[in-house]
Design a protein around this motif. Structure first.
Motif, PDB file in Angstrom:
ATOM      1  N   MET A 120       0.814  -1.216   0.000  1.00 46.31           N
ATOM      2  CA  MET A 120       0.000   0.000   0.000  1.00 46.31           C
ATOM      3  C   MET A 120       0.847   1.266   0.000  1.00 46.31           C
ATOM      4  O   MET A 120       0.678   2.154  -0.841  1.00 46.31           O
ATOM      5  CB  MET A 120      -0.919  -0.025   1.230  1.00 46.31           C
ATOM      6  CG  MET A 120      -1.680   1.260   1.475  1.00 46.31           C
ATOM      7  SD  MET A 120      -2.954   1.512   0.236  1.00 46.31           S
ATOM      8  CE  MET A 120      -3.802   2.911   0.933  1.00 46.31           C
ATOM      9  N   LYS A 121       1.758   1.361   0.928  1.00 47.99           N
ATOM     10  CA  LYS A 121       2.540   2.598   1.100  1.00 47.99           C
ATOM     11  C   LYS A 121       3.479   2.836  -0.070  1.00 47.99           C
ATOM     12  O   LYS A 121       3.521   3.931  -0.640  1.00 47.99           O
ATOM     13  CB  LYS A 121       3.329   2.500   2.411  1.00 47.99           C
ATOM     14  CG  LYS A 121       2.455   2.293   3.643  1.00 47.99           C
ATOM     15  CD  LYS A 121       3.265   2.062   4.879  1.00 47.99           C
ATOM     16  CE  LYS A 121       3.983   0.703   4.866  1.00 47.99           C
ATOM     17  NZ  LYS A 121       3.043  -0.427   4.854  1.00 47.99           N
ATOM     18  N   THR A 122       4.227   1.794  -0.453  1.00 49.26           N
ATOM     19  CA  THR A 122       5.196   1.942  -1.533  1.00 49.26           C
ATOM     20  C   THR A 122       4.500   2.235  -2.858  1.00 49.26           C
ATOM     21  O   THR A 122       4.950   3.085  -3.635  1.00 49.26           O
ATOM     22  CB  THR A 122       6.035   0.663  -1.670  1.00 49.26           C
ATOM     23  OG1 THR A 122       6.561   0.304  -0.394  1.00 49.26           O
ATOM     24  CG2 THR A 122       7.173   0.866  -2.641  1.00 49.26           C
ATOM     25  N   THR A 123       3.402   1.544  -3.112  1.00 51.26           N
ATOM     26  CA  THR A 123       2.667   1.742  -4.363  1.00 51.26           C
ATOM     27  C   THR A 123       2.118   3.156  -4.462  1.00 51.26           C
ATOM     28  O   THR A 123       2.191   3.795  -5.520  1.00 51.26           O
ATOM     29  CB  THR A 123       1.512   0.731  -4.483  1.00 51.26           C
ATOM     30  OG1 THR A 123       2.021  -0.597  -4.369  1.00 51.26           O
ATOM     31  CG2 THR A 123       0.800   0.884  -5.810  1.00 51.26           C
ATOM     32  N   THR A 124       1.577   3.665  -3.375  1.00 59.72           N
ATOM     33  CA  THR A 124       0.998   5.007  -3.365  1.00 59.72           C
ATOM     34  C   THR A 124       2.046   6.060  -3.730  1.00 59.72           C
ATOM     35  O   THR A 124       1.803   6.933  -4.580  1.00 59.72           O
ATOM     36  CB  THR A 124       0.407   5.331  -1.982  1.00 59.72           C
ATOM     37  OG1 THR A 124      -0.634   4.380  -1.692  1.00 59.72           O
ATOM     38  CG2 THR A 124      -0.175   6.738  -1.949  1.00 59.72           C
ATOM     39  N   TYR A 180       2.660  15.409   2.240  1.00 62.47           N
ATOM     40  CA  TYR A 180       1.225  15.560   2.513  1.00 62.47           C
ATOM     41  C   TYR A 180       0.518  14.197   2.528  1.00 62.47           C
ATOM     42  O   TYR A 180      -0.243  13.888   3.451  1.00 62.47           O
ATOM     43  CB  TYR A 180       0.624  16.462   1.445  1.00 62.47           C
ATOM     44  CG  TYR A 180      -0.885  16.618   1.523  1.00 62.47           C
ATOM     45  CD1 TYR A 180      -1.468  17.422   2.500  1.00 62.47           C
ATOM     46  CD2 TYR A 180      -1.719  15.974   0.609  1.00 62.47           C
ATOM     47  CE1 TYR A 180      -2.845  17.576   2.565  1.00 62.47           C
ATOM     48  CE2 TYR A 180      -3.093  16.125   0.665  1.00 62.47           C
ATOM     49  CZ  TYR A 180      -3.656  16.919   1.644  1.00 62.47           C
ATOM     50  OH  TYR A 180      -5.021  17.065   1.707  1.00 62.47           O
ATOM     51  N   ILE A 181       0.765  13.392   1.519  1.00 63.68           N
ATOM     52  CA  ILE A 181       0.113  12.080   1.427  1.00 63.68           C
ATOM     53  C   ILE A 181       0.528  11.189   2.591  1.00 63.68           C
ATOM     54  O   ILE A 181      -0.296  10.470   3.166  1.00 63.68           O
ATOM     55  CB  ILE A 181       0.442  11.421   0.073  1.00 63.68           C
ATOM     56  CG1 ILE A 181      -0.297  12.139  -1.044  1.00 63.68           C
ATOM     57  CG2 ILE A 181       0.075   9.941   0.079  1.00 63.68           C
ATOM     58  CD1 ILE A 181       0.098  11.707  -2.427  1.00 63.68           C
ATOM     59  N   TYR A 182       1.808  11.244   2.946  1.00 62.92           N
ATOM     60  CA  TYR A 182       2.282  10.400   4.042  1.00 62.92           C
ATOM     61  C   TYR A 182       1.568  10.743   5.350  1.00 62.92           C
ATOM     62  O   TYR A 182       1.017   9.865   6.019  1.00 62.92           O
ATOM     63  CB  TYR A 182       3.795  10.556   4.222  1.00 62.92           C
ATOM     64  CG  TYR A 182       4.307   9.909   5.489  1.00 62.92           C
ATOM     65  CD1 TYR A 182       4.460   8.526   5.570  1.00 62.92           C
ATOM     66  CD2 TYR A 182       4.589  10.679   6.615  1.00 62.92           C
ATOM     67  CE1 TYR A 182       4.898   7.931   6.733  1.00 62.92           C
ATOM     68  CE2 TYR A 182       5.021  10.092   7.783  1.00 62.92           C
ATOM     69  CZ  TYR A 182       5.179   8.718   7.838  1.00 62.92           C
ATOM     70  OH  TYR A 182       5.597   8.127   9.005  1.00 62.92           O
ATOM     71  N   LEU A 222      -1.047   7.908   4.916  1.00 64.99           N
ATOM     72  CA  LEU A 222      -0.243   6.682   5.030  1.00 64.99           C
ATOM     73  C   LEU A 222       0.322   6.424   6.418  1.00 64.99           C
ATOM     74  O   LEU A 222       0.716   5.298   6.706  1.00 64.99           O
ATOM     75  CB  LEU A 222       0.914   6.714   4.024  1.00 64.99           C
ATOM     76  CG  LEU A 222       0.519   6.787   2.550  1.00 64.99           C
ATOM     77  CD1 LEU A 222       1.766   6.799   1.686  1.00 64.99           C
ATOM     78  CD2 LEU A 222      -0.394   5.628   2.164  1.00 64.99           C
ATOM     79  N   ARG A 223       0.417   7.423   7.261  1.00 68.81           N
ATOM     80  CA  ARG A 223       1.066   7.219   8.548  1.00 68.81           C
ATOM     81  C   ARG A 223       0.375   6.139   9.374  1.00 68.81           C
ATOM     82  O   ARG A 223       1.033   5.373  10.068  1.00 68.81           O
ATOM     83  CB  ARG A 223       1.086   8.534   9.330  1.00 68.81           C
ATOM     84  CG  ARG A 223       1.905   8.468  10.618  1.00 68.81           C
ATOM     85  CD  ARG A 223       2.150   9.842  11.182  1.00 68.81           C
ATOM     86  NE  ARG A 223       0.897  10.573  11.391  1.00 68.81           N
ATOM     87  CZ  ARG A 223       0.835  11.732  12.028  1.00 68.81           C
ATOM     88  NH1 ARG A 223       1.933  12.286  12.515  1.00 68.81           N
ATOM     89  NH2 ARG A 223      -0.326  12.350  12.164  1.00 68.81           N
ATOM     90  N   ASP A 224      -0.942   6.049   9.251  1.00 65.95           N
ATOM     91  CA  ASP A 224      -1.676   5.037  10.012  1.00 65.95           C
ATOM     92  C   ASP A 224      -1.381   3.624   9.522  1.00 65.95           C
ATOM     93  O   ASP A 224      -1.666   2.652  10.232  1.00 65.95           O
ATOM     94  CB  ASP A 224      -3.170   5.287   9.912  1.00 65.95           C
ATOM     95  CG  ASP A 224      -3.589   6.572  10.627  1.00 65.95           C
ATOM     96  OD1 ASP A 224      -2.792   7.029  11.484  1.00 65.95           O
ATOM     97  OD2 ASP A 224      -4.661   7.117  10.321  1.00 65.95           O
ATOM     98  N   PHE A 225      -0.802   3.513   8.286  1.00 67.85           N
ATOM     99  CA  PHE A 225      -0.498   2.177   7.749  1.00 67.85           C
ATOM    100  C   PHE A 225       0.890   1.714   8.138  1.00 67.85           C
ATOM    101  O   PHE A 225       1.274   0.593   7.869  1.00 67.85           O
ATOM    102  CB  PHE A 225      -0.619   2.186   6.223  1.00 67.85           C
ATOM    103  CG  PHE A 225      -2.041   2.332   5.735  1.00 67.85           C
ATOM    104  CD1 PHE A 225      -2.861   1.240   5.595  1.00 67.85           C
ATOM    105  CD2 PHE A 225      -2.535   3.594   5.424  1.00 67.85           C
ATOM    106  CE1 PHE A 225      -4.171   1.386   5.161  1.00 67.85           C
ATOM    107  CE2 PHE A 225      -3.837   3.751   4.982  1.00 67.85           C
ATOM    108  CZ  PHE A 225      -4.656   2.648   4.840  1.00 67.85           C
ATOM    109  N   PRO A 268      -5.895   6.707  -0.937  1.00 66.02           N
ATOM    110  CA  PRO A 268      -4.564   7.320  -1.044  1.00 66.02           C
ATOM    111  C   PRO A 268      -3.936   7.154  -2.428  1.00 66.02           C
ATOM    112  O   PRO A 268      -3.277   8.063  -2.933  1.00 66.02           O
ATOM    113  CB  PRO A 268      -3.749   6.580   0.030  1.00 66.02           C
ATOM    114  CG  PRO A 268      -4.757   6.141   1.023  1.00 66.02           C
ATOM    115  CD  PRO A 268      -5.972   5.796   0.226  1.00 66.02           C
ATOM    116  N   MET A 269      -4.153   5.993  -3.060  1.00 64.01           N
ATOM    117  CA  MET A 269      -3.609   5.766  -4.399  1.00 64.01           C
ATOM    118  C   MET A 269      -4.302   6.654  -5.427  1.00 64.01           C
ATOM    119  O   MET A 269      -3.655   7.201  -6.332  1.00 64.01           O
ATOM    120  CB  MET A 269      -3.764   4.300  -4.795  1.00 64.01           C
ATOM    121  CG  MET A 269      -2.965   3.335  -3.942  1.00 64.01           C
ATOM    122  SD  MET A 269      -3.097   1.640  -4.567  1.00 64.01           S
ATOM    123  CE  MET A 269      -2.292   0.746  -3.221  1.00 64.01           C
TER     124      MET A 269
END
Length: 429
Positions: A315-319, A419-421, A425-428, A359-360
């Protein structure tokens, strides 16, 4: 072998376009025809699948509306009024035009606002003896940044909005406008510093400006009320597009035809059609054919799938990778087919058990829209502004814009990553 030939044609055409050794429209057209001659797809596929006639028709209609409106003197009136408001300060004019371009792009679509503001800009720069290129570059950047903020601001956002059921007009405003505002502020501060020494207006020109009476530039031939009325109704149709469910192209074509009908006793229809920027329209057609070759050869779809393969669906890397890959590529290939290739792939992630794909989607939107600032070929509004400028014998050179556009894109993507992080994404982690 055919795929390699397609890639050679595409790269060669882009090199010729960037080098500006021949007319851009001619270079794009030759490249597009070469795609047809290779035999990868036939003329029917080119006409009905790869050429985006919605975009072509929208541009055509807005060119007619802007052309007729310009004959009424409304652009001169607006330009003088704006200049007098800031007392002929060249730097404040840069900031004001950039702000108008950004806000207008969010609610009118960046192509539309570009066509409305460029004639005003040239009136001002001639009046105050200012170099137009800094203002054109600022407008290009502002149009792409501002268009990122809303559902109707840029075509990739429209496509994403149609693909995700729960994304509404307000969704884009809530999720994208905060980061857009931050990026716009930083970019405008940077441009103000970069161009501060080029935007000096002499005291003589300022005094001349003060002596002008803006309303005297309005022509009393009956066209003013008709043209501004149709322009207002057309603009209202753009803003109400999500609610009236009439697409932007239909609204624009209806406005253009109505305005030609209302002003036909004053302006010859044949003359109006002759003044359309046909070179810009043919340039778009050539680019659509070039990118269509990459689509048919499978390059764009394969690239989109490689992004997913490299990240193994994380999820995180792909986003983050979607953000950067889309942003960097959108400066060189049309972001519309790339987004079209990514949409079904992101939908497939639901089958991998990822429930929240938002997020993506936001990364895809930010990358596709902000990446348009990378080169002059990055978005429709870039090409429109450059095309209108060339009509005035003013040329924004590919390399000159590249030296500003690429740093702006990298900065925008870096800020978007933060911003996205922190927002998604931080919760992931």
């Amino acid at each position: 072998m055919t795929s390699i030939l397609i890639l050679i044609i595409f790269i060669t055409a882009y090199i010729v376009i960037m080098s500006e050794v021949i007319n851009r429209g001619l270079a794009a057209g030759l490249g597009g025809v070469c795609m047809l001659l290779v035999g990868l797809y036939d003329i029917e596929v080119a006409l009905f699948e790869h050429i985006d006639w919605n975009t072509i028709a929208l541009l055509f209609a807005m060119m007619i509306i802007v052309n007729i409106c310009s004959k009424s003197g409304i652009f001169e009136y607006t330009a003088i009024s704006l200049a007098q408001l800031v007392k002929g300060n060249g730097l404040l004019l840069l900031i004001m035009f950039s702000l108008l371009a950004a806000i207008g792009s969010a609610f009118l679509a960046n192509v539309t606002i570009a066509m409305l503001l460029v004639p005003i800009l040239f009136t001002l720069t001639r009046l105050l003896n200012l170099p137009p290129v800094p203002y054109l570059i600022a407008m290009i950047l502002a149009c792409n940044i501002g268009g990122t903020a809303t559902l109707i601001g840029d075509p990739p956002n429209m496509m994403i909005g149609q693909a995700v059921d729960h994304f509404t007009f307000n969704s884009f405003l809530i999720h994208l406008s905060p980061i857009v505002a931050v990026i716009f502020l930083i970019v405008i501060v940077g441009l103000s510093i970069l161009y501060r020494n080029q935007l000096y207006v002499s005291r003589e020109k300022q005094l001349l400006l003060e002596s002008l009476i803006a309303r005297k530039y309005i022509k009393k031939d009956g066209a003013l009320l008709r043209s501004t009325g149709v322009l207002f109704v057309t603009t209202a149709g753009f803003v109400l597009h999500p609610f009236i469910h009439v697409d932007l192209t239909t609204v624009a074509l209806a406005g253009a035809l109505l305005l030609m009908l209302l002003t036909e006793p004053l302006y010859d229809t044949e003359e109006i059609l002759k003044q359309v920027e046909w070179g810009t329209l043919f340039f778009f057609i050539g680019l659509f054919l070039l990118v269509g070759g990459l689509e048919e050869a499978g390059f764009i779809d394969e690239l989109a799938r490689k992004i997913i393969y490299v990240t193994e669906g994380d999820m995180k890397t792909t986003t983050i990778l979607i953000l950067w890959a889309t942003g960097l590529l959108s400066g060189f290939i049309d972001n519309i087919p790339f987004v079209a290739a990514m949409i079904p792939i992101l939908h497939e992630f639901k089958e991998l058990g990822i429930v929240n794909l938002d997020p993506m989607w936001w990364s895809l939107a930010l990358g596709a829209c902000l990446g348009g600032n990378g080169t002059l070929l990055g978005s429709s509004s870039n090409l429109v502004i450059v095309g209108l400028a060339s009509k005035e014998k003013v040329y924004v050179h590919f390399r000159e814009f590249l030296l500003i556009g690429i740093p702006v894109v990298i900065l925008s993507l870096f800020i978007s990553t933060i911003y996205i992080y922190f927002r998604y994404l931080r919760d992931f982690m």
